[in-house]
Structure formats: structure tokens, C-alpha cells
Design a protein around this motif. Structure first.
Motif, PDB file in Angstrom:
ATOM      1  N   GLN A   1      34.049 -16.656 -29.411  1.00 38.87           N
ATOM      2  CA  GLN A   1      34.771 -16.090 -28.284  1.00 38.87           C
ATOM      3  C   GLN A   1      36.045 -15.544 -28.650  1.00 38.87           C
ATOM      4  O   GLN A   1      36.445 -14.571 -28.171  1.00 38.87           O
ATOM      5  CB  GLN A   1      34.999 -17.084 -27.107  1.00 38.87           C
ATOM      6  CG  GLN A   1      35.724 -16.854 -25.881  1.00 38.87           C
ATOM      7  CD  GLN A   1      35.925 -18.289 -25.178  1.00 38.87           C
ATOM      8  OE1 GLN A   1      35.110 -19.347 -25.370  1.00 38.87           O
ATOM      9  NE2 GLN A   1      37.102 -18.362 -24.791  1.00 38.87           N
ATOM     10  N   ALA A   2      36.899 -16.338 -29.564  1.00 35.33           N
ATOM     11  CA  ALA A   2      38.099 -15.654 -29.932  1.00 35.33           C
ATOM     12  C   ALA A   2      37.958 -14.406 -30.688  1.00 35.33           C
ATOM     13  O   ALA A   2      38.945 -13.557 -30.544  1.00 35.33           O
ATOM     14  CB  ALA A   2      38.849 -16.893 -30.785  1.00 35.33           C
ATOM     15  N   ALA A   3      36.774 -14.316 -31.409  1.00 29.81           N
ATOM     16  CA  ALA A   3      36.825 -13.004 -32.250  1.00 29.81           C
ATOM     17  C   ALA A   3      36.464 -11.915 -31.248  1.00 29.81           C
ATOM     18  O   ALA A   3      36.585 -10.870 -31.806  1.00 29.81           O
ATOM     19  CB  ALA A   3      35.567 -13.381 -33.194  1.00 29.81           C
ATOM     20  N   GLU A   4      35.955 -12.262 -30.075  1.00 31.64           N
ATOM     21  CA  GLU A   4      35.631 -11.149 -29.121  1.00 31.64           C
ATOM     22  C   GLU A   4      36.676 -11.182 -28.002  1.00 31.64           C
ATOM     23  O   GLU A   4      36.595 -10.574 -26.932  1.00 31.64           O
ATOM     24  CB  GLU A   4      34.246 -11.136 -28.764  1.00 31.64           C
ATOM     25  CG  GLU A   4      33.439 -10.693 -29.759  1.00 31.64           C
ATOM     26  CD  GLU A   4      32.015 -11.141 -29.498  1.00 31.64           C
ATOM     27  OE1 GLU A   4      31.645 -11.468 -28.167  1.00 31.64           O
ATOM     28  OE2 GLU A   4      31.156 -10.947 -30.208  1.00 31.64           O
ATOM     29  N   ASP A   5      37.962 -11.898 -28.214  1.00 31.98           N
ATOM     30  CA  ASP A   5      38.863 -11.988 -27.173  1.00 31.98           C
ATOM     31  C   ASP A   5      39.182 -10.405 -26.634  1.00 31.98           C
ATOM     32  O   ASP A   5      39.422  -9.593 -27.287  1.00 31.98           O
ATOM     33  CB  ASP A   5      40.251 -12.408 -27.719  1.00 31.98           C
ATOM     34  CG  ASP A   5      40.826 -13.148 -26.537  1.00 31.98           C
ATOM     35  OD1 ASP A   5      40.977 -14.363 -26.337  1.00 31.98           O
ATOM     36  OD2 ASP A   5      41.719 -12.424 -25.913  1.00 31.98           O
ATOM     37  N   LYS A   6      39.720 -10.444 -25.114  1.00 28.80           N
ATOM     38  CA  LYS A   6      40.194  -9.262 -24.557  1.00 28.80           C
ATOM     39  C   LYS A   6      41.398  -8.927 -25.163  1.00 28.80           C
ATOM     40  O   LYS A   6      41.703  -7.683 -25.544  1.00 28.80           O
ATOM     41  CB  LYS A   6      39.950  -9.123 -23.226  1.00 28.80           C
ATOM     42  CG  LYS A   6      40.989 -10.055 -22.504  1.00 28.80           C
ATOM     43  CD  LYS A   6      40.727  -9.876 -20.896  1.00 28.80           C
ATOM     44  CE  LYS A   6      41.902 -10.425 -20.019  1.00 28.80           C
ATOM     45  NZ  LYS A   6      42.103 -11.495 -20.236  1.00 28.80           N
ATOM     46  N   SER A   7      42.228  -9.636 -25.850  1.00 34.78           N
ATOM     47  CA  SER A   7      43.676  -9.409 -26.426  1.00 34.78           C
ATOM     48  C   SER A   7      43.416  -9.032 -27.731  1.00 34.78           C
ATOM     49  O   SER A   7      42.934 -10.065 -28.628  1.00 34.78           O
ATOM     50  CB  SER A   7      44.659 -10.551 -26.156  1.00 34.78           C
ATOM     51  OG  SER A   7      45.825 -10.257 -26.822  1.00 34.78           O
ATOM     52  N   TRP A   8      44.024  -8.176 -27.966  1.00 35.95           N
ATOM     53  CA  TRP A   8      43.898  -7.698 -29.499  1.00 35.95           C
ATOM     54  C   TRP A   8      44.732  -8.646 -30.677  1.00 35.95           C
ATOM     55  O   TRP A   8      44.537  -8.750 -31.714  1.00 35.95           O
ATOM     56  CB  TRP A   8      44.324  -6.184 -29.910  1.00 35.95           C
ATOM     57  CG  TRP A   8      45.839  -5.998 -29.368  1.00 35.95           C
ATOM     58  CD1 TRP A   8      46.428  -5.604 -28.442  1.00 35.95           C
ATOM     59  CD2 TRP A   8      46.997  -6.009 -30.265  1.00 35.95           C
ATOM     60  NE1 TRP A   8      47.606  -5.664 -28.216  1.00 35.95           N
ATOM     61  CE2 TRP A   8      48.265  -5.923 -29.577  1.00 35.95           C
ATOM     62  CE3 TRP A   8      47.268  -6.364 -31.584  1.00 35.95           C
ATOM     63  CZ2 TRP A   8      49.368  -5.999 -29.826  1.00 35.95           C
ATOM     64  CZ3 TRP A   8      48.524  -6.647 -32.195  1.00 35.95           C
ATOM     65  CH2 TRP A   8      49.710  -6.405 -31.340  1.00 35.95           C
ATOM     66  N   ARG A   9      45.795  -9.246 -30.170  1.00 39.01           N
ATOM     67  CA  ARG A   9      46.464 -10.157 -30.710  1.00 39.01           C
ATOM     68  C   ARG A   9      45.682 -11.556 -31.131  1.00 39.01           C
ATOM     69  O   ARG A   9      45.738 -11.717 -32.166  1.00 39.01           O
ATOM     70  CB  ARG A   9      47.713 -10.749 -29.829  1.00 39.01           C
ATOM     71  CG  ARG A   9      48.870  -9.927 -29.470  1.00 39.01           C
ATOM     72  CD  ARG A   9      49.885 -10.325 -28.719  1.00 39.01           C
ATOM     73  NE  ARG A   9      50.964  -9.195 -28.447  1.00 39.01           N
ATOM     74  CZ  ARG A   9      50.803  -8.641 -27.399  1.00 39.01           C
ATOM     75  NH1 ARG A   9      49.952  -9.031 -26.660  1.00 39.01           N
ATOM     76  NH2 ARG A   9      51.724  -7.613 -27.064  1.00 39.01           N
ATOM     77  N   VAL A  10      44.728 -11.835 -30.231  1.00 43.03           N
ATOM     78  CA  VAL A  10      43.928 -12.761 -30.480  1.00 43.03           C
ATOM     79  C   VAL A  10      42.968 -12.448 -31.623  1.00 43.03           C
ATOM     80  O   VAL A  10      42.690 -13.218 -32.720  1.00 43.03           O
ATOM     81  CB  VAL A  10      43.173 -13.582 -29.432  1.00 43.03           C
ATOM     82  CG1 VAL A  10      42.182 -14.578 -29.910  1.00 43.03           C
ATOM     83  CG2 VAL A  10      44.233 -14.115 -28.344  1.00 43.03           C
ATOM     84  N   ARG A  11      42.451 -11.150 -31.447  1.00 42.84           N
ATOM     85  CA  ARG A  11      41.558 -10.674 -32.723  1.00 42.84           C
ATOM     86  C   ARG A  11      41.980 -10.563 -34.030  1.00 42.84           C
ATOM     87  O   ARG A  11      41.618 -10.896 -34.871  1.00 42.84           O
ATOM     88  CB  ARG A  11      40.848  -9.389 -32.013  1.00 42.84           C
ATOM     89  CG  ARG A  11      40.053  -9.566 -30.678  1.00 42.84           C
ATOM     90  CD  ARG A  11      39.076  -8.346 -30.645  1.00 42.84           C
ATOM     91  NE  ARG A  11      39.787  -7.167 -30.562  1.00 42.84           N
ATOM     92  CZ  ARG A  11      40.332  -6.572 -29.469  1.00 42.84           C
ATOM     93  NH1 ARG A  11      40.517  -6.998 -28.510  1.00 42.84           N
ATOM     94  NH2 ARG A  11      41.012  -5.459 -29.616  1.00 42.84           N
TER      95      ARG A  11
END
Lengths: 467, 745
Positions: free
Chosen positions: B250-260
């Protein structure tokens, strides 16, 4: 050989510095947008009839349909895609803006969730990374939001919606909730000043209409500021948030709650430490003065706070601090002034003797302020001894003639104020300096002895000198 | 002094405390930094009963002072009487751990962690653990953030009931309502998981991890990613799929680019933590997505990991995965729209050739290399060229040389001097790989052209480059190809070029050997001693001194000495100075010498140094007056004069150039004055706090590029392409309280 020195330097005319690369003309403003993950598929919207072309009963239904259509977001980074549909959405949004402004009876209960949904779909997004790696708001041009043609209309629509006479906060509060506000606040980091301006209005209206959200909004702004001061030092919307706060503070009831005082001391004062202070200093100073006008008893903690965070190396900030201090002194009560005059004037005396002439000049301008002058005059027996040393010294030594002239004026004013004390200080100036020097020497000696002791101890513990 | 016994009574605490209370922050700071000395003077008992209570009470002070205090207290164990009394240090550190300023708080936590190890298990439960609890339930968020960092140090050494309490406190903090605390908890989650028993990792940590990874704020979510990697290393393989992977996916597809971005940045660690099976099934598609991300930041971070990711793939399926899954994405990235992405890729792509072997490299990678060599962005081309050695091992450089040459030529003539500088640095490497013939034919003329570049840094690098080439190809080659051209420049009408000849001679004399130096170079140097321009003449003196060791003593006495003596009676004072320096043989670089003196000068004994001797190359530096710099030895750093950059405001006011003096350590403020206008520029004025924070970050990165505060030298490095003569004065001084114009004392 000897001719070398007499030859005029023109023998070597070849200029080693000819610049090959002439800076290119300024690049066009950069744009960026983050809301789109590559969708690939083109968006198709079926054109609907205009609202004014249908009967009054059909209008609410059509209004909802149009809102749903406007939930579709387009990729503005690709300037060529979906041109027709983009234009269609733009005209629909325009129509909606007009519609909520002029029509009556359109706001059914079903419309609220749809409006909020449409707004959320359009404005809530993760802001794109800044183009320049270290975005410096003072130096760099802001990156503008590419989807602004639509975004602006959505904001416009939302504001009209909130301001509409038919708008009922009691229904809307189900949809405009804490989560909504939180996302709204995050958008304040947008680099696009146009967007921040709209957000300011939106947030202000929400704060005004939703009493239940007020405490939450204040707390979240707190968190944003604390994060800005102590963690990231980066947030684009500080000035806008402070503007809103300025009007919020204005409306605080008296006596002030502990929560508000804490906000002043623990959040607003530390905001002064941030490097980019110049971007929001005017708004910040306004907030501070608002607080002091509400409750003069806060003067002491505020001034002590400013003195604690007084800039050490940044002259530009020092000038701003001096400006703010003057604003505070303009509204200070004489009883409060007495409480802080000593630490305050110690700092001012340091500023007056600053080698940076702008700092010195700004501090010396205090003596042109009649109210401050009257305060100084009343307390000249305390202030004069503090100021005298540095004034006397720089009157002889400052490199900038304008400063020296200003200092002479100040000294003259002091002399007229309290001539006996002035004469006394002049006569003891030398002996005071000598006493200071002596004290300094004693300090050095003390430390020397302490260090000897440490050395001896460590030698003992190493077993070099037997105990 | 009467003796060790009476020491204690010699120093009444009041005197010492006066020092700690001094009005001047700098003096107060100095006293705090020597707190151990004071404690020593007081002895252990009075330190405990008098000094520490005082310190606990005076917590309201400048953050800089508090920072020093927090640091000192971490090393105080012996001064309060050893481990059995170490708990006395807790009260002051506790209040420091609640301060607003992050740097102070972090330091206090660091010190607390340090002294926690010195507590006995009993003391830990009686004194330390209650402190952690108090902090964890503090009112203001600061104490709660500090508490997050303390759980993991006391957990392993306390009883099981206390352990349960600690876990409970940590759980509470993970769902705190201020995001600052949740961030602190998220960043310590991995560390805490490591000290927990496996059963609790599964029962407690996983749920906390899942909650933090779906926090509403992306700043919390991204910290959870790192924790996820540490947790994955702790769990047995069979639990990973169920417990950690859903959240990470889920983190790899997070909506925030910072998480990705964070996921991309930690990808190699993640890959190692989850093992080969999950890598094959999950990480490969995730990595593909990151490489195709819509945000350039994420793509660049992922591109940086391409080589490492491929290297760590399980060997049996490595080649297939790369060829079918990774390579197509890489191909797309080669023509990415963002130059950072391309240059990140270019810095690792060459590494793939060793993994894929010769045939695949020629068939698949070579076209990519060639495309990147033709890229419009110079950084991309540079990154490819700088990694040529990897390819050289696999397929040999000849495959590339056809495209290499135009790329090199273009970089060599790039409008940005930094690009030119970078390519010069790769010249010796390229020359070694391409061979002498290819070099003579194609690249030699470039190397010569750089010698007359209009930027000094390029000319300097070009001379250095020549030296390295001679080391590679030998003195004979030098005599035939380089030396004649260099010596020819001695007659150039431009004095800068004439000086370049001298600099080349300085660099080449040693590698070329005595014969060439005496026979070919020395006569030219002598001839230049009659140059019209003083700068050339004193550089002759410098050169003679430099090449002295290469010459035989006879030549020195009969030929060199007379020339130097003649120069020593020159009209120009600088020429005289350098000639005398050369004669007396103790010449060292004037620049660093003068400045060493500055460093040794005590603050109380200011002197004025004229920097007229500092005529470095061509700029009329006589006007550069370094006025009484107050530099105490402990504050030395590098100071470099940087190329000019005008702010917009200044450009509007008609300044076209601005010279910047940048103190690398930013310990003091530099002010300088333009001759034409009386404007003072305050310079990179970093606030004390920001500076401290920056320094902390610097330390954290462990990329110490400056001499530490103990460094005994300071050097002014002048980049000659700026108009130094615009600078009228450089004044360097500590702190704002100092008046630079008070010259007579």
C-alpha cells in the motif's frame, strides 16, 4: 625591468574575463501539478443542457448532475489532451458559479454532499515536489498550478456556495468536517500564491460559519506552525494563515483563555526564529500587537521572548525585530514598560553599537518616536546608564558618519533630560572601563587556576604525580 | 596554590555560578562548555548538592547554551561520583528534554540514552523509568516526543511488569493527537521493535505499524516505511506475507509522492529484508511502478536503485527478470523528460553491464549508453563518462569511442565552467583507456585549449591534468607533444596565458625530470623574469622556488640565485617579497601563511594584515584589505570566495555582480563592501539555531568535509573568475557585538 612599474597597466589590454556565456533570457514561468497519475484513457463527458434552459423543478436535478460531471479532473500538464472536454468543464463550472450566486432555492439537502465531493475531488491533492530543489520564496519564482483554469473556478464556486444566503452550516457540518479542514490546511503549502489567496478566504468563511470547528482549526494551525519552526522550516502559506489568525485574535473574548496565551508564547514568538521571517513578518507583528492590545499584561513575556530569540548573525532580521519592537512600544503601557526596560535597553544598546549601520540606524530612530521618548524620559535614571557606554563609544568610533550624527542627537537629548546624571556618567566613564578590564582579568585568572587544577587532577589520576 | 586538600574551599560556588550567569551569552556558553572543570573544582559531593540543582533551575536560557549543557551532562557520570550516583543527572536532563528547540531536546535525549546504560537495573526502575513515564504523559508535545526515543534503551533491562507498562505508553504515543509525537513514535518504531520479544512484535508492533502507515498525514506515513523495513528483518519469513507486505504494498502506491519516494529510497534495504521469494513476486512489479511513477522525484530515486536492485536479485532468475521486467522500464527512462531522472539513471546504468555480460550489453545496453552520451543535459553525459571503467571491463571501450568523442568535445566546450571542469577531471582516466595514439589524435588539442580558458579554475585544472597525463605517458611524450606548446605560450600577449606557462612548469617539472626542466623550461622562466607585469614576475619567483628541488645545486647557485636576487630588488613590493621568500627557502604559500597568523592571533590582540601580498593571480588584489579578522583557533573553517549571484532585489537596483564571501562553517558573519556603492551586504546569515541544526544534520550524514573545529588552519581560496577588485574590504568577525573599525586599542 624597472620599466615595468612605470608602464601604464594598459599594456595588457587583453581581458581575461570576457564572458562567453551570456545569461539566457528568463525562462518562462514553471508550472506543475500533481493530481494526475497517468490514467491513459481520455475522459468523455456527455454535454448537458444549460440550467437556465430547463424548468425550475428540473434545475436541482440537473445541478446535481453537473456537479457530478465536474468531479472529473483533467491533466493540464499535457496541454493537448482532452481539449474539448476541458473547455466543456470550464464552461460548466462558470455556469455553476453564476448559478449559486443568483438563483434561489437550489440548495436541497442532497446538494451538500455533492458540492463538497466535487470540491474535494478537484482541490484535494498531494502538492507536487518543488521544482527547484531548495525553493527559496524570496529568490525563486513560484511554480504555478497548471490546472488553475479549472481550480480557480472551483474555488470561486465554493466561496460563493459558502457565502450564499441559503447556505446552512447545520447541514453542511456533516460534510465539512475535521478531515476536510485538515486537507484544506495542507493545501496552504501550495507554491501558487493565487491558490493560497483563495484558500485564505475559504478557511476564513469556514471558521466564521462552523463554530464547532474553530478550536480544531486553531489547533491544526498550531501544529503546522510548530512543524514549520522546529522541523521543516518550510511552509508556503504561513503569511496567509497569520492573516486569518490576525482576525481571529481580534475576535477573542476577554479575559483571554490560557490556550490563547500559550499559543502566543509557545507558537507565535518562536515563529520569529525562522530563517524566512521576512516573508511573513508584517502579519506576525500584527498578530502580536493584536494580542497586546487585548491584554497588556502579556507585554513582558512577549518582549522577553523576542529578546531571547534576538538574531545573532542576521542583520536583516535584526532590523525587522527592531521594527516590531517599536510597534509594541507604541502600544505599551507605562507600567509594563518599567517591568522590561532593563533587558530591553541592554539589547537596544547592543543594536545601537552594531557595526551594521542599518541596524544601528533603526535602533536610533526610536529617539524620533515621541511616545518612546516620553517613556525614556520618565525612566532616564535607569535607561541612561545602560545606554551611555555604547553611545559614548560609538560617537567616537563608528565608521558611518550618519550614525555618528544620530548618536550625537541622542546624547544631546539625554543631556537635556538629565544633565546631572549625564555629567556623572561622563566623568566616571574612564574609571568604569578600567574596572571592567580588571574584572575581565580576574575572570581569566580564575579560569586559568581552574584549568591548572584540572590538569593536576588528571595527572594525579594517571598516577604521574603521586598524591 | 596551597595543595589539593584546600582546593574545594578555594572556589566558592557563588563565583563559579556567576560565571554560568554572565550577561554575555558567549561567556556563558564558554563557561557551560567547561562545566566539567567547574564540577571538578567543586568535587563530587558539592556538584551533586549545589551545582546540579542550580542547573536544573536555570533552564530558561539561550538554546545554544542549553545545547551545550545537554551535551556536557551526558559525560558527567564520573563527576557526580560514578554509576551509583548517575541518577542525580536525571532532573536537569529531564527539563532539557522538554525544551521546544529540537536540537536541544535531541541532545538531551542522546545524553539520557547514554547515561541510561550506566544505571544499575534497580536504579533504572527506580529513577529512569519513572522519568520516561513522566515525559510520555507530559502536557506539551515536546516531552512526549522526547519520551519516544527513551523506551528502547530501558526496555531490555526492566522487569516484565514494567515492560508491559512501557509497551502501553508506546502504544498511546503512536496514536497521539499531535502529528509531531506520532512522527517521533514512527521514527523510533523500528528501533523499539528490535528490543521487543518476537511475540510482542507480532501482537503489538504490527498493529501500530499498520496504523501509522495509514496515518492521515503523509509525514507520518513516510516514516513508517522505514520502520516497516526494520520490522521485516525481525520477522520469520512465513509471517512476512501476512503481517507486513499488505502495508508495504500500500505504501508503494500511496497517493502522496513523498511516501512513494521513501519506498523507492529504501528499496534495496527492503529487498534484503524480505528475501528472494517476495522480491520476485511483489517487489519486481512494485519497482516497475516506481520506475514509471508520475512524479519525477520518485522516478529518480528508483532509478538510483536500479543497479543495486538488479545485483541483489536471486541469481537463478536474475537475468530473466532484468531482461523482461526491468530493462523495458530503463529504456523508457533514458528518454525521460526530467533531467534529474536521466542523470540518476546514467550514474548507475553502466553497472548493469557487469551483471548482464558481454552479449546482452552489446545488444541491449550499448544503444542506451550511446543515447545517453548524446543527451542534451551535460550531467547525464558526464555520469556516463565517469563510469566508463565498468563497461571497459566487459566489452572494451572501443565499442563506444565513436560516440564518445563527440560527447567529450561537446562537454569540453560547454558554456558552464563547472561542466568543463568535470570533464577535465576524467581526462587522465579516458586517456588511460583510449591509449596514447587515440589521445594524440583527438584529445590533445582539447587539453591545450583548456590552458587558455577564460576561467581560472579551468586553467588550473588543465595544468594539473597535464601533469597526470605525463605521469601516464612518460617524459618523452611530454617533451614531444606538450612542452613545446606550453613554452610557446610564454610569448602570448595575454599575461594570464603567460602565467599559465609558469603554472604548467610548476606542475610538470617534477614529472618531466631534471634534464627537460633545466634544458627547456628554465630558460623560459628566466626570460619571463623581465616581464612587464608584476604578477608574472613574482610568479617567476614562486616558480623558481617550486622547481628548485628538481635542479642540481650548481645550477641553483650560478643561474637561479642571480635571477632571484635581481627580483629581490624589484620596484614592486610583492615581487620583492616573493623573491626574498624564495631565497630564504622558507617560502610557503603566502596565502595560507598570512591566514595562519590570523588564526593564531588572539582576539585581544588584533593586528591589521594587509593582504596586498595576497595577489594571487591577476586580480588587483591590492585593494583587498583584510581588516582585523577575529578568528580564534577553535572557530576556523574554510572560507571561499564564491562566484557571484545577485538576488532579484539587487538586480533590480542595477547590481550586475555580487561577490559572496561564504564562511563554510558560518561561524562568523562576513560583511563586505563594494567599492562602488557603500552598501553592506550581510552574508549568509544563518541564524544560530538554524546553523546548529544544519550542523547536526551534517554530523548525522557523517560526511565531514570540513576540518573540524579543532582545525588549525584557514584558507582563503579565491576563484579568480570573479571580480575581486570589486571587493573593498573583507571583515571577518565573530558575533554581532564586535565593532570592526575599532583599530587603535
Amino acid at each position: 625591468m624597472s620599466s615595468a612599474a612605470t608602464t601604464p597597466p594598459s599594456v595588457d589590454k587583453v581581458d581575461g574575463f570576457s564572458r562567453k556565456s551570456v545569461r539566457k533570457a528568463k525562462q518562462k514561468r514553471s508550472q506543475s501539478s500533481s493530481q494526475f497519475r497517468s490514467q491513459g484513457k481520455p475522459i468523455e463527458l456527455t454535454p448537458l443542457p444549460l440550467l437556465k434552459d430547463v424548468s425550475a423543478q428540473e434545475q436541482p436535478e440537473l445541478f446535481l448532475k453537473k456537479l457530478q460531471q465536474c468531479c472529473a479532473v483533467f491533466d493540464f500538464m499535457d496541454t493537448l489532451s482532452d481539449l474539448k472536454m476541458k473547455e466543456y468543464k470550464r464552461s460548466t463550472l462558470n455556469e455553476l458559479v453564476d448559478y449559486v450566486t443568483v438563483s434561489r432555492g437550489y440548495l436541497t439537502e442532497q446538494a451538500y454532499p455533492e458540492v463538497v465531493k466535487m470540491v474535494s475531488y478537484n482541490i484535494f491533492r498531494t502538492l507536487p515536489p518543488s521544482e527547484s530543489n531548495e525553493f527559496d520564496p524570496e529568490e525563486d519564482e513560484p511554480t504555478l498550478e497548471a490546472s488553475w483554469p479549472h481550480l480557480q473556478l472551483v474555488y470561486e464556486f465554493f466561496i460563493r456556495f459558502l457565502e450564499s444566503q441559503e447556505f446552512q452550516p447545520s447541514i453542511a457540518k456533516k460534510y465539512i468536517d475535521q478531515k476536510f479542514v485538515l486537507q484544506l490546511l495542507e493545501l496552504f503549502d501550495s507554491e501558487d500564491p493565487r491558490e493560497r489567496d483563495y484558500l485564505k478566504t475559504v478557511l476564513h468563511r469556514i471558521y466564521g460559519k462552523f463554530l464547532g470547528l474553530r478550536a480544531f482549526i486553531r489547533k491544526q494551525i498550531n501544529n503546522i506552525f510548530l512543524r514549520f519552526v522546529y522541523e521543516t522550516e518550510h511552509f508556503n502559506g504561513v503569511a496567509e494563515l497569520l492573516e486569518i489568525l490576525g482576525s481571529i485574535i481580534n475576535g477573542f473574548a476577554l479575559p483571554l483563555k490560557a490556550e490563547h496565551k500559550q499559543f502566543l508564547v509557545k507558537v507565535l514568538i518562536p515563529l520569529h526564529t525562522v530563517r524566512s521571517l521576512s516573508l511573513f513578518h508584517a502579519q506576525l507583528a500584527y498578530c502580536i500587537v493584536q494580542f497586546l492590545e487585548k491584554d497588556p499584561a502579556l507585554t513582558e513575556p512577549v518582549i522577553r521572548g523576542l529578546l531571547k530569540f534576538w538574531p545573532k548573525t542576521c542583520s536583516q532580521k535584526e532590523v525587522m525585530f527592531l521594527g516590531e519592537l517599536e510597534e509594541i512600544l507604541d502600544v505599551i503601557e507605562p507600567t509594563q514598560f518599567v517591568k522590561i526596560q532593563e533587558p530591553l535597553f541592554k539589547q537596544i544598546s547592543r543594536c545601537v553599537s552594531s557595526p551594521h549601520f542599518q541596524v544601528a540606524e533603526r535602533a536610533l530612530y526610536y529617539w524620533n518616536n515621541e511616545y518612546i521618548m516620553s517613556l525614556i524620559e520618565e525612566n532616564s535614571n535607569v535607561i541612561l546608564p545602560i545606554m551611555f557606554t555604547s553611545l559614548y563609544r560609538i560617537s567616537k568610533e563608528h565608521w558611518n558618519p550618519a550614525i555618528v550624527a544620530l548618536v550625537y542627537n541622542v546624547l544631546k537629548a539625554f543631556m537635556e533630560m538629565n544633565s546631572t546624571l549625564f555629567d556623572e556618567l561622563t566623568s566616571t566613564y574612564k574609571s568604569d572601563r578600567q574596572r571592567e578590564k580588571k574584572k575581565e582579568k580576574e575572570r581569566e585568572e580564575l579560569w586559568k587556576r581552574l584549568e591548572d587544577l584540572e590538569l593536576k587532577r588528571s595527572l594525579q589520576s594517571d598516577g604521574i604525580i603521586p598524591t | 596554590m596551597a595543595g589539593a586538600d584546600s582546593d574545594d574551599s578555594l572556589y566558592p560556588i557563588a563565583v563559579l555560578i556567576d560565571e554560568l550567569r554572565n550577561e554575555d551569552v558567549q561567556l556563558r556558553l564558554n563557561s557551560i562548555k567547561k562545566l566539567s572543570t567547574i564540577a571538578l573544582a567543586l568535587g563530587v559531593e558539592r556538584t551533586r548538592t549545589e551545582l546540579l540543582p542550580f542547573l536544573t533551575d536555570t533552564i530558561y536560557d539561550e538554546d545554544e547554551v542549553l545545547l551545550a549543557l545537554a551535551e556536557q551532562l551526558g559525560n558527567f557520570t564520573m563527576l557526580v561520583g560514578g554509576p551509583e550516583y548517575v541518577h542525580c543527572l536525571l532532573p536537569p536532563l529531564e527539563s532539557l528534554a522538554t525544551v521546544e528547540e529540537t536540537v536541544v531536546r535531541d541532545k538531551a535525549v542522546e545524553s539520557l540514552r547514554k547515561i541510561s546504560h550506566e544505571h544499575s537495573p534497580v536504579d533504572l526502575e527506580v529513577h529512569f523509568e519513572p522519568l520516561v513515564k513522566r515525559l510520555a504523559s507530559g502536557d506539551w508535545f515536546t516531552s512526549r516526543t522526547s519520551a519516544c526515543g527513551l523506551f528502547s534503551v530501558c526496555y531490555p533491562r526492566v522487569s516484565s511488569t514494567v515492560k508491559a507498562e512501557i509497551r502501553q505508553h508506546f502504544r498511546t504515543l503512536c496514536s497521539d493527537d499531535t502529528p509531531m509525537v506520532r512522527r517521533a513514535a514512527a521514527s523510533k518504531l523500528g528501533e523499539f521493535a528490535k528490543v521487543l520479544e518476537l511475540e510482542y512484535v507480532k501482537s503489538d508492533i504490527i498493529s501500530l505499524f499498520t496504523a501509522l502507515a495509514s496515518d492521515e498525514q503523509d509525514s507520518v506515513r513516510l516514516l513508517a516505511v522505514e520502520a516497516g523495513v526494520s520490522i521485516a528483518t525481525l520477522l520469520p519469513q512465513e509471517d512476512l506475507e501476512a503481517l507486513v507486505m499488505p502495508t508495504l504494498r500500500q505504501a508503494a502506491e500511496d497517493k502522496s509522492w513523498r511516501v512513494r519516494y521513501m519506498v523507492a529510497d529504501k528499496f534495496s534495504d527492503l529487498q534484503k529484508a524480505v528475501g528472494p521469494e517476495i522480491t520476485k513476486n511483489d517487489l519486481v512489479p512494485a519497482f516497475q511502478n516506481l520506475l514509471k511513477d508520475c512524479e519525477a522525484e520518485v522516478r529518480a530515486a528508483a532509478a538510483n536503485k536500479v543497479k543495486e536492485f538488479c545485483e541483489n536479485l536471486p541469481e537463478d532468475s536474475r537475468e530473466t527478470i532484468i531482461m523482461t521486467h526491468i530493462l523495458p522500464c530503463v529504456k523508457e527512462l533514458v528518454s525521460d523528460t526530467n533531467q534529474h531522472v536521466k542523470s540518476a539513471l546514467a550514474s548507475v546504468i553502466m553497472g548493469l553491464s557487469t551483471i548482464l555480460g558481454k552479449d546482452n550489453t552489446i545488444e541491449h545496453l550499448l544503444p542506451l549508453f550511446l543515447a545517453q552520451l548524446k543527451d542534451e543535459c551535460p550531467e547525464v553525459r558526464l555520469n556516463i563518462i565517469s563510469n566508463l571503467d565498468c563497461v571497459n571491463e566487459v566489452i572494451g571501450i572501443r565499442q563506444l569511442s565513436q560516440s564518445l568523442l563527440p560527447a567529450i568535445v561537446e562537454l569540453a566546450e560547454d558554456a558552464k565552467w563547472r561542466v568543463r571542469l568535470a570533464i577535465i577531471e576524467y581526462m587522465p582516466l579516458l586517456a588511460g583507456q583510449l591509449g596514447v595514439e587515440f589521445f594524440d589524435e583527438k584529445l590533445n588539442s582539447l587539453c591545450m585549449a583548456w590552458l587558455v580558458d577564460h576561467v581560472y579554475a579551468i586553467r588550473e585544472a588543465a595544468t594539473c591534468n597535464l601533469m597526470k597525463l605525463v605521469e601516464k605517458f612518460g617524459a618523452e611524450w611530454a617533451q614531444n607533444t606538450i612542452v613545446p606548446k606550453v613554452l610557446g605560450m610564454a610569448n602570448d600577449p595575454n599575461y594570464l596565458h603567460r602565467m599559465t606557462t609558469l603554472f604548467c612548469i610548476n606542475a610538470l617539472s617534477e614529472v618531466c625530470g631534471q634534464e627537460i626542466t633545466t634544458k627547456h623550461m628554465l630558460p623560459v622562466v628566466f626570460k619571463m623574469s623581465n616581464d612587464q607585469v608584476a604578477n608574472v614576475r613574482f610568479n617567476v619567483a614562486k616558480s623558481l622556488q617550486k622547481i628548485g628541488p628538481v635542479l642540481d645545486s650548481n645550477c641553483l647557485q650560478t643561474e637561479v640565485k642571480p635571477v632571484l636576487e635581481k627580483l629581490a630588488s624589484d620596484q614592486d613590493m610583492d615581487v620583492k617579497y616573493f623573491a626574498q621568500e624564495a631565497i630564504s627557502g622558507e617560502f610557503c604559500n603566502c596565502c595560507s601563511r598570512v591566514l595562519c597568523n590570523f588564526a593564531k592571533t588572539k582576539v585581544s590582540n588584533p593586528k591589521r594584515y594587509s593582504l596586498s601580498k595576497l595577489r594571487l593571480c591577476h586580480a588587483p588584489l591590492k585593494r583587498l584589505v583584510l581588516t582585523r579578522p577575529h578568528i580564534s583557533t577553535s572557530l576556523c573553517g574554510n572560507i571561499s570566495i564564491m562566484p557571484p549571484k545577485c538576488s532579484r532585489k539587487e538586480r533590480r537596483r542595477g547590481f550586475s555582480n555580487r561577490s559572496n564571501v561564504e564562511a563554510a562553517m558560518s561561524d562568523r558573519r562576513c560583511v563586505f563592501q563594494c567599492e562602488s556603492k557603500s552598501t553592506l551586504f550581510g552574508l549568509p546569515e544563518v541564524d544560530a539555531r538554524a546553523r546548529e541544526r544544519a550542523r547536526e544534520r551534517e554530523r548525522a550524514r557523517e560526511s565531514e568535509s570540513f576540518p573540524t573545529s579543532k582545525g588549525r588552519y584557514i584558507s582563503i581560496k579565491a576563484c579568480q573568475h570573479i571580480l575581486l577588485h570589486q571587493i573593498h574590504k573583507i571583515m571577518i568577525f565573530k558575533k554581532a557585538s564586535y565593532d570592526p573599525f575599532k583599530l587603535k586599542n
